[in-house]
Design a protein around this motif. Structure first.
Motif, PDB file in Angstrom:
ATOM      1  N   ALA A   1      66.077  52.599  33.804  1.00 53.47           N
ATOM      2  CA  ALA A   1      66.997  53.623  34.302  1.00 53.47           C
ATOM      3  C   ALA A   1      67.967  54.088  33.206  1.00 53.47           C
ATOM      4  CB  ALA A   1      67.786  53.099  35.493  1.00 53.47           C
ATOM      5  N   ASN A   2      68.148  53.283  32.157  1.00 49.89           N
ATOM      6  CA  ASN A   2      69.058  53.649  31.071  1.00 49.89           C
ATOM      7  C   ASN A   2      68.433  54.614  30.064  1.00 49.89           C
ATOM      8  OD1 ASN A   2      71.299  51.736  31.691  1.00 49.89           O
ATOM      9  ND2 ASN A   2      69.722  50.200  31.297  1.00 49.89           N
ATOM     10  N   PHE A   3      67.114  54.865  30.174  1.00 47.78           N
ATOM     11  CA  PHE A   3      66.394  55.518  29.084  1.00 47.78           C
ATOM     12  C   PHE A   3      65.608  56.734  29.576  1.00 47.78           C
ATOM     13  CE2 PHE A   3      66.790  50.974  28.267  1.00 47.78           C
ATOM     14  CZ  PHE A   3      67.425  50.977  27.032  1.00 47.78           C
ATOM     15  N   ARG A   4      65.345  57.649  28.626  1.00 54.80           N
ATOM     16  CA  ARG A   4      64.551  58.838  28.950  1.00 54.80           C
ATOM     17  C   ARG A   4      63.089  58.698  28.544  1.00 54.80           C
ATOM     18  NH1 ARG A   4      63.509  61.953  24.413  1.00 54.80           N
ATOM     19  NH2 ARG A   4      64.912  61.750  22.617  1.00 54.80           N
ATOM     20  N   SER A   5      62.798  57.812  27.571  1.00 56.37           N
ATOM     21  CA  SER A   5      61.409  57.632  27.156  1.00 56.37           C
ATOM     22  C   SER A   5      61.242  56.325  26.393  1.00 56.37           C
ATOM     23  CB  SER A   5      60.938  58.803  26.287  1.00 56.37           C
ATOM     24  OG  SER A   5      61.665  58.859  25.077  1.00 56.37           O
TER      25      SER A   5
END
Length: 248
Positions: free
Chosen positions: A60-64
């Motif tokens: 959930a903290n990251f985009r990829s």
């Protein structure tokens, strides 16, 4: 003494922005000018390092997520944070930028590059976003035994801030062995020069993203730089990368 005054020493000891401001910036600037990289010793506390590294499993903290071996980048993996960034990075990014912005402008002037960078990071990000570079670039890297990062440059688009910072979150000798930060400098008509920067947990290295000016006998010329990480021999290594331009 007031309650606020009693708390302030503790806050300054752990506040990321205060720790950045307390660094020896004249020395750091001198090292950047002569070597293309500089040590930022004790930028984060061990507790802060562990807290950031602990974010890695939580998508959930990251985009990829990037698996390096799939792209020929090396072995290991990393994840780009999504907006809104974690509070610690929100504090670090503009404060580091403010200290590096003068170096960036001076370097561009010396290399005959017309681009100048505004005093505040928010203004530079606005420039990036207006050009379609709106994806956040701070990233968290994870290496296991046998992993490494090939020499590369983090460019991501037309607008590039010429310096970036990598922070070692793991403790060498306890959490991992090997895995040294490596910087190479390709000089015109000369052999390439390699620099290995020894880092302790919480230390950071500021370094040139792409190129930097060097004073020669016939004036200033550009040298091209790449960075990477040597093979991790054992354990697990985490690094926080703070890049100041956003990506397309």
């Amino acid at each position: 003494m007031t309650a606020t005054a009693r708390k302030s020493p503790h806050k300054s000891a752990t506040d990321p922005a205060a720790r950045v401001d307390a660094l020896d910036w004249p020395q750091i600037t001198g090292e950047l000018d002569t070597q293309g990289c500089a040590l930022l010793k004790g930028l984060l506390t061990p507790d802060q390092c562990r807290a950031v590294a602990a974010l890695y499993p939580h998508d959930a903290n990251f985009r990829s997520r990037i698996v390096m071996g799939r792209h020929g980048f090396g072995r290991g993996e990393y994840k780009y944070f999504s907006y809104p960034l974690p509070d610690l990075i929100v504090q670090l990014r503009p404060t580091l930028y403010a200290h590096l912005q003068g170096v960036a402008n001076r370097w561009n002037e010396a290399m005959g590059i017309d681009i100048r960078y505004p005093a505040e990071h928010a203004a530079f990000l606005k420039r990036c976003h207006e050009a379609g570079q709106a994806r956040p670039t701070p990233l968290l890297l994870q290496y296991e035994a046998g992993d490494f990062n090939c020499l590369h440059q983090d460019l991501y688009g037309e607008h590039v801030f010429p310096l970036q910072v990598a922070i070692l979150l793991s403790e060498p000798g306890r959490d991992f062995t090997g895995g040294e930060f490596v910087l190479t400098e390709q000089r015109p008509r000369m052999q390439s020069r390699a620099e290995v920067v020894p880092l302790a947990q919480g230390d950071a290295v500021a370094f040139a993203v792409h190129h930097r000016p060097v004073q020669g006998t016939r004036g200033t010329y550009r040298v091209n730089l790449r960075h990477g990480v040597s093979q991790v021999r054992s354990g697990q290594r985490h690094t926080l990368g703070v890049i100041f331009h956003d990506a397309k």
